[in-house]
Scaffold this motif. Structure first.
Motif, PDB file in Angstrom:
ATOM      1  N   ARG A 128      21.368   4.560 -27.899  1.00  0.00           N
ATOM      2  CA  ARG A 128      20.264   4.577 -26.931  1.00  0.00           C
ATOM      3  C   ARG A 128      20.777   4.811 -25.520  1.00  0.00           C
ATOM      4  NH1 ARG A 128      16.289  -0.397 -28.930  1.00  0.00           N
ATOM      5  NH2 ARG A 128      15.771   0.498 -30.964  1.00  0.00           N
ATOM      6  N   ASP A 129      21.975   4.298 -25.222  1.00  0.00           N
ATOM      7  CA  ASP A 129      22.549   4.517 -23.893  1.00  0.00           C
ATOM      8  C   ASP A 129      22.791   5.991 -23.636  1.00  0.00           C
ATOM      9  OD1 ASP A 129      22.464   1.830 -23.556  1.00  0.00           O
ATOM     10  OD2 ASP A 129      24.631   1.497 -23.611  1.00  0.00           O
ATOM     11  N   VAL A 130      23.216   6.721 -24.665  1.00  0.00           N
ATOM     12  CA  VAL A 130      23.424   8.171 -24.508  1.00  0.00           C
ATOM     13  C   VAL A 130      22.105   8.859 -24.172  1.00  0.00           C
ATOM     14  CG1 VAL A 130      24.041  10.288 -25.719  1.00  0.00           C
ATOM     15  CG2 VAL A 130      25.462   8.252 -25.996  1.00  0.00           C
ATOM     16  N   LEU A 131      21.039   8.488 -24.883  1.00  0.00           N
ATOM     17  CA  LEU A 131      19.724   9.091 -24.617  1.00  0.00           C
ATOM     18  C   LEU A 131      19.243   8.758 -23.207  1.00  0.00           C
ATOM     19  CD1 LEU A 131      17.933   8.408 -28.038  1.00  0.00           C
ATOM     20  CD2 LEU A 131      18.926  10.562 -27.230  1.00  0.00           C
ATOM     21  N   ARG A 132      19.428   7.518 -22.772  1.00  0.00           N
ATOM     22  CA  ARG A 132      19.003   7.119 -21.437  1.00  0.00           C
ATOM     23  C   ARG A 132      19.812   7.830 -20.355  1.00  0.00           C
ATOM     24  NH1 ARG A 132      17.614   0.624 -21.526  1.00  0.00           N
ATOM     25  NH2 ARG A 132      15.999   0.724 -23.135  1.00  0.00           N
ATOM     26  N   LEU A 133      21.086   8.051 -20.614  1.00  0.00           N
ATOM     27  CA  LEU A 133      21.914   8.783 -19.659  1.00  0.00           C
ATOM     28  C   LEU A 133      21.416  10.218 -19.515  1.00  0.00           C
ATOM     29  CD1 LEU A 133      24.372   9.184 -17.826  1.00  0.00           C
ATOM     30  CD2 LEU A 133      25.740   9.612 -19.884  1.00  0.00           C
ATOM     31  N   ILE A 134      21.118  10.856 -20.639  1.00  0.00           N
ATOM     32  CA  ILE A 134      20.621  12.241 -20.595  1.00  0.00           C
ATOM     33  C   ILE A 134      19.297  12.307 -19.835  1.00  0.00           C
ATOM     34  CG2 ILE A 134      19.764  14.149 -22.012  1.00  0.00           C
ATOM     35  CD1 ILE A 134      21.782  13.269 -24.168  1.00  0.00           C
ATOM     36  N   GLU A 135      18.407  11.340 -20.094  1.00  0.00           N
ATOM     37  CA  GLU A 135      17.132  11.298 -19.377  1.00  0.00           C
ATOM     38  C   GLU A 135      17.351  11.112 -17.882  1.00  0.00           C
ATOM     39  OE1 GLU A 135      14.872   8.167 -21.090  1.00  0.00           O
ATOM     40  OE2 GLU A 135      14.526   9.195 -23.005  1.00  0.00           O
ATOM     41  N   ALA A 136      18.269  10.221 -17.501  1.00  0.00           N
ATOM     42  CA  ALA A 136      18.538   9.980 -16.082  1.00  0.00           C
ATOM     43  C   ALA A 136      19.105  11.212 -15.400  1.00  0.00           C
ATOM     44  CB  ALA A 136      19.498   8.796 -15.938  1.00  0.00           C
ATOM     45  N   LEU A 137      19.957  11.944 -16.103  1.00  0.00           N
ATOM     46  CA  LEU A 137      20.528  13.159 -15.529  1.00  0.00           C
ATOM     47  C   LEU A 137      19.440  14.209 -15.302  1.00  0.00           C
ATOM     48  CD1 LEU A 137      23.865  13.468 -17.578  1.00  0.00           C
ATOM     49  CD2 LEU A 137      23.615  12.862 -15.156  1.00  0.00           C
ATOM     50  N   PHE A 138      18.545  14.364 -16.278  1.00  0.00           N
ATOM     51  CA  PHE A 138      17.458  15.338 -16.129  1.00  0.00           C
ATOM     52  C   PHE A 138      16.472  14.917 -15.050  1.00  0.00           C
ATOM     53  CE2 PHE A 138      18.687  16.988 -20.364  1.00  0.00           C
ATOM     54  CZ  PHE A 138      18.688  18.346 -20.055  1.00  0.00           C
ATOM     55  N   ASP A 139      16.356  13.611 -14.815  1.00  0.00           N
ATOM     56  CA  ASP A 139      15.452  13.115 -13.779  1.00  0.00           C
ATOM     57  C   ASP A 139      16.077  13.153 -12.387  1.00  0.00           C
ATOM     58  OD1 ASP A 139      13.553  12.647 -15.688  1.00  0.00           O
ATOM     59  OD2 ASP A 139      13.986  10.500 -15.896  1.00  0.00           O
ATOM     60  N   GLY A 140      17.308  13.626 -12.304  1.00  0.00           N
ATOM     61  CA  GLY A 140      17.960  13.770 -11.005  1.00  0.00           C
ATOM     62  C   GLY A 140      18.443  12.469 -10.386  1.00  0.00           C
ATOM     63  N   LYS A 141      18.740  11.458 -11.209  1.00  0.00           N
ATOM     64  CA  LYS A 141      19.161  10.156 -10.686  1.00  0.00           C
ATOM     65  C   LYS A 141      20.667  10.083 -10.422  1.00  0.00           C
ATOM     66  CE  LYS A 141      15.426   7.597 -12.939  1.00  0.00           C
ATOM     67  NZ  LYS A 141      15.077   6.507 -13.902  1.00  0.00           N
ATOM     68  N   ALA A 142      21.405  11.113 -10.788  1.00  0.00           N
ATOM     69  CA  ALA A 142      22.864  11.078 -10.625  1.00  0.00           C
ATOM     70  C   ALA A 142      23.249  11.242  -9.166  1.00  0.00           C
ATOM     71  CB  ALA A 142      23.514  12.171 -11.470  1.00  0.00           C
ATOM     72  N   SER A 143      24.314  10.584  -8.777  1.00  0.00           N
ATOM     73  CA  SER A 143      24.927  10.784  -7.463  1.00  0.00           C
ATOM     74  C   SER A 143      26.140  11.684  -7.657  1.00  0.00           C
ATOM     75  CB  SER A 143      25.354   9.443  -6.852  1.00  0.00           C
ATOM     76  OG  SER A 143      26.196   9.658  -5.729  1.00  0.00           O
ATOM     77  N   TRP A 144      26.040  12.895  -7.171  1.00  0.00           N
ATOM     78  CA  TRP A 144      27.132  13.839  -7.411  1.00  0.00           C
ATOM     79  C   TRP A 144      28.357  13.536  -6.551  1.00  0.00           C
ATOM     80  CZ3 TRP A 144      26.698  15.930 -11.838  1.00  0.00           C
ATOM     81  CH2 TRP A 144      25.431  16.175 -12.376  1.00  0.00           C
ATOM     82  N   TYR A 145      28.135  12.796  -5.453  1.00  0.00           N
ATOM     83  CA  TYR A 145      29.292  12.324  -4.693  1.00  0.00           C
ATOM     84  C   TYR A 145      30.090  11.314  -5.534  1.00  0.00           C
ATOM     85  CZ  TYR A 145      27.396  14.414  -0.418  1.00  0.00           C
ATOM     86  OH  TYR A 145      26.941  15.302   0.530  1.00  0.00           O
ATOM     87  N   ALA A 146      29.348  10.395  -6.170  1.00  0.00           N
ATOM     88  CA  ALA A 146      30.007   9.405  -7.026  1.00  0.00           C
ATOM     89  C   ALA A 146      30.704  10.097  -8.194  1.00  0.00           C
ATOM     90  CB  ALA A 146      28.974   8.398  -7.550  1.00  0.00           C
ATOM     91  N   PHE A 147      30.041  11.094  -8.767  1.00  0.00           N
ATOM     92  CA  PHE A 147      30.652  11.802  -9.896  1.00  0.00           C
ATOM     93  C   PHE A 147      31.910  12.551  -9.467  1.00  0.00           C
ATOM     94  CE2 PHE A 147      31.081  15.667 -12.504  1.00  0.00           C
ATOM     95  CZ  PHE A 147      31.339  15.063 -13.727  1.00  0.00           C
ATOM     96  N   ALA A 148      31.861  13.158  -8.269  1.00  0.00           N
ATOM     97  CA  ALA A 148      33.041  13.879  -7.774  1.00  0.00           C
ATOM     98  C   ALA A 148      34.225  12.930  -7.611  1.00  0.00           C
ATOM     99  CB  ALA A 148      32.715  14.564  -6.452  1.00  0.00           C
ATOM    100  N   LEU A 149      33.942  11.742  -7.049  1.00  0.00           N
ATOM    101  CA  LEU A 149      35.021  10.761  -6.879  1.00  0.00           C
ATOM    102  C   LEU A 149      35.530  10.252  -8.231  1.00  0.00           C
ATOM    103  CD1 LEU A 149      33.520   8.692  -3.927  1.00  0.00           C
ATOM    104  CD2 LEU A 149      35.655   9.985  -3.857  1.00  0.00           C
ATOM    105  N   GLY A 150      34.580   9.909  -9.090  1.00  0.00           N
ATOM    106  CA  GLY A 150      34.971   9.393 -10.401  1.00  0.00           C
ATOM    107  C   GLY A 150      35.652  10.445 -11.251  1.00  0.00           C
ATOM    108  N   GLY A 151      35.107  11.645 -11.265  1.00  0.00           N
ATOM    109  CA  GLY A 151      35.701  12.725 -12.060  1.00  0.00           C
ATOM    110  C   GLY A 151      37.094  13.079 -11.577  1.00  0.00           C
ATOM    111  N   ALA A 152      37.259  13.163 -10.244  1.00  0.00           N
ATOM    112  CA  ALA A 152      38.581  13.469  -9.694  1.00  0.00           C
ATOM    113  C   ALA A 152      39.572  12.354 -10.017  1.00  0.00           C
ATOM    114  CB  ALA A 152      38.478  13.668  -8.184  1.00  0.00           C
ATOM    115  N   SER A 153      39.099  11.106  -9.946  1.00  0.00           N
ATOM    116  CA  SER A 153      39.982   9.974 -10.280  1.00  0.00           C
ATOM    117  C   SER A 153      40.410  10.038 -11.739  1.00  0.00           C
ATOM    118  CB  SER A 153      39.256   8.646 -10.015  1.00  0.00           C
ATOM    119  OG  SER A 153      38.894   8.530  -8.658  1.00  0.00           O
ATOM    120  N   LEU A 154      39.462  10.355 -12.624  1.00  0.00           N
ATOM    121  CA  LEU A 154      39.775  10.431 -14.053  1.00  0.00           C
ATOM    122  C   LEU A 154      40.795  11.530 -14.326  1.00  0.00           C
ATOM    123  CD1 LEU A 154      39.252   9.562 -16.957  1.00  0.00           C
ATOM    124  CD2 LEU A 154      37.286  11.117 -17.014  1.00  0.00           C
TER     125      LEU A 154
END
Length: 588
Positions: A189-215
């Motif tokens: 269910r968490d995967v489905l909720r994540l996909i819904e949140a991404l389509f709803d534009g709830k993601a912070s791309w600044y946070a993703f850039a920092l997290g993705g670069a760190s990873l």
């Protein structure tokens, strides 16, 4: 100068490679003191430097695993300081680093998240109570010398539940990588909720850039053992947030200011309705943490050419968990990522962990605000990188090629953890391990034996169809202990072997060398079998049976019923005795 640890003198009566005798009395439970007795001054600078290097890694990792487990990050630091000090005294390994670990994240979440209902204070009480339970279980198991218990889990089953835990952790941390908060209700269910949140534009791309670069940085720098990739990535992400003010209006969530000071002694008090879940979760933590710790401990012992007592390892891990539970910490385990850092930095003894704990304590006292700009997406990257390291695919592929059914057992365990949750999934893994163990004994291999020309001994007639069988004699081999689950099968297979004999049977000889034990049920079965055979005019004999099994048969009253003259030292002796007693003309 030779900086290797001093070895105990070898006595002529102790074979090379045998474990050094443990100190007498209560000192044997404090191996850390034994190390101090032989401590060399030249080790101190190395332990100090390694401890400082370790501190830099312990801080972000401790916070990351605490946040991932559903409790505030400060409690991850508490669970870093206390266990390292406790293990330095009670732990047998000179290199092992203990603390919050990714392998325990899914178990903690499964208990803490639904019971705490978002209350951070209740969350840490629940987590601390689980640490107490885990500690008591490990201490008790160590004192009862049950250190072998994790060996009952086969490799495929261990791979299955660890792959399931890794996947669960990965799914739980991915929303944080995007700066998204969701109420967890299970991995799928968490995967489905994540996909819904991404389509709803709830993601912070600044946070993703920092997290993705760190990873990416953590994964790329892993190949360089002396480069603290986690520290580099976390410091860089923190500086970027602080310099560009990304925590103000850009959707980048940060750790914020940590409370100042050291943990205090607090006995966690949980509600009666939560007790069963905490007990089950604590047992699961004990199983997973000791399984990981025993493997890592044996690995480093092998590198040093020493041996570690698994029972003392259980006690050391148990005391560390119990201590952290009393001082507002979360359950801990050994770390396969921090331990190599300590070794690569030149650690020589448990003092490295002590210096690391002191370093974290000084940070809590003097500089808790240093981490206030640390982005949560970077912490998620730390946990995700660790979870990726938990996956095992290569050896699982080998198992698929050589033993398909064990591969599918592993997949069942994985699915169980992902679908049912971490705690029930681990319970399923244990249940499968027990069933697997019983199945091997319940339906073991057996064979009817014959003599093969040109080959010494007696061999399975299904593999050697032209094997010669003594007239009137059945040589029957049973490749397992005799116990309640296979007693009836043993009796049935004997009856089938008699029915399939090409000549009328006068005697059955059980080749009993593989039989390592009997229980009450199988003992009664042997008495019944001997009576049934005697009515048919058939004698029952045993060859190559071990003395401890004979002794057990004596205690269980079997020999009183069937006689004590039924044993032959070898299968050859049993055949010759039959030929002589029945005057059978057959060339052995």
């Amino acid at each position: 100068m030779n900086d290797s640890p001093p070895s105990e003198p070898r006595h002529s009566e102790r074979p090379p490679g045998a474990p050094t005798p443990a100190p007498a009395g209560w000192l044997r439970w404090l191996p850390g003191l034994q190390v101090l007795k032989h401590y060399r001054p030249s080790w101190l600078p190395r332990d100090l430097v390694a401890g400082l290097v370790l501190t830099a890694m312990l801080v972000p990792v401790g916070i990351a695993y605490a946040e991932a487990s559903g409790v505030p990050g400060i409690y991850g630091l508490y669970a870093t300081v206390v266990p390292l000090l406790a293990y330095a005294l009670f732990g047998p390994s000179r290199f092992l680093v203990l603390g919050p670990d990714s392998a325990l994240v899914a178990i903690l979440l499964a208990v803490v998240l639904p019971l705490s209902a978002g209350d951070p204070q209740r969350a840490i009480v629940l987590a601390s109570a689980m640490a107490l339970v885990s500690g008591l279980v490990c201490i008790g198991a160590g004192l009862l010398r049950l250190g072998f218990i994790t060996e009952l889990l086969s490799k495929p089953i261990r791979y299955g539940y660890m792959n399931g835990i890794a996947l669960t952790v990965l799914i739980s941390q991915t929303p944080k990588l995007f700066g998204i908060s969701i109420d967890s209700s299970g991995p799928l269910r968490d995967v489905l909720r994540l996909i819904e949140a991404l389509f709803d534009g709830k993601a912070s791309w600044y946070a993703f850039a920092l997290g993705g670069a760190s990873l990416v940085a953590i994964l790329l720098l892993k190949r360089f053992e002396r480069v603290p990739g986690i520290l580099v990535a976390v410091v860089a992400a923190t500086l970027v947030v602080a310099v560009f003010g990304l925590d103000a209006g850009h959707g980048v969530k940060v750790v914020g200011e940590l409370p100042q000071g050291l943990p205090s002694l607090v006995l966690p008090r949980i509600e009666l309705g939560d007790l069963s879940q905490v007990l089950i979760g604590g047992f699961a933590v004990a199983l997973v943490s000791f399984a990981d710790t025993s493997v890592l401990s044996r690995t480093y012992a092998a590198k040093l050419g020493t041996r570690v007592d698994p029972n003392q390892e259980m006690v050391g891990l148990g005391v560390a968990n119990f201590a952290t539970g009393l001082f507002q910490g979360i359950p801990i385990s050994s770390s396969s990522s921090r331990t190599p850092v300590a070794e690569a930095a030149g650690a020589k003894s448990q003092l490295t962990g002590v210096f690391g704990a002191v370093g974290v304590a000084l940070l809590l006292l003097l500089g808790p605000n240093l981490l206030k700009h640390l982005p949560e997406s970077a912490l998620a990257a730390v946990v995700i990188a660790s979870a990726i390291g938990l996956f095992e695919f290569k050896d699982l592929g080998r198992i698929y090629r050589i033993q398909r059914w064990e591969f599918w057992l592993s997949i069942v365990c994985l699915v169980g953890v992902v679908v049912l949750g971490a705690v029930p999934g681990i319970g399923l893994a244990v249940l499968i391990a027990v069933i697997e163990f019983l199945w091997d004994g319940w339906r073991p291999h057996y064979a009817i034996l014959g003599r093969v020309d040109g080959v010494r001994g007696y061999h399975d007639i299904t593999r050697y169809p032209h094997a010669r069988r003594p007239p009137g004699l059945v040589l029957f081999r049973w490749d397992a202990p005799l116990f309640f689950a296979n007693a009836d099968l043993f009796q049935n297979r004997i009856a089938e072997a008699i029915a399939e004999s090409p000549t009328p049977v006068r005697r059955v000889v059980v080749a009993a060398e593989p039989v390592t034990s009997v229980d009450v049920t199988s003992a009664d079965m042997l008495v019944e079998l001997e009576r049934w055979l005697r009515k048919q005019g058939i004698e029952l004999r045993f060859a190559e049976m071990k003395d401890p099994v004979k002794d057990k048969m004596q205690r269980l009253g079997v020999l009183e019923q069937i006689g004590s003259e039924v044993f032959h030292p070898t299968l050859g002796a049993a055949v010759h005795a039959y030929l002589d007693e029945h005057n059978v003309d057959w060339t052995a």
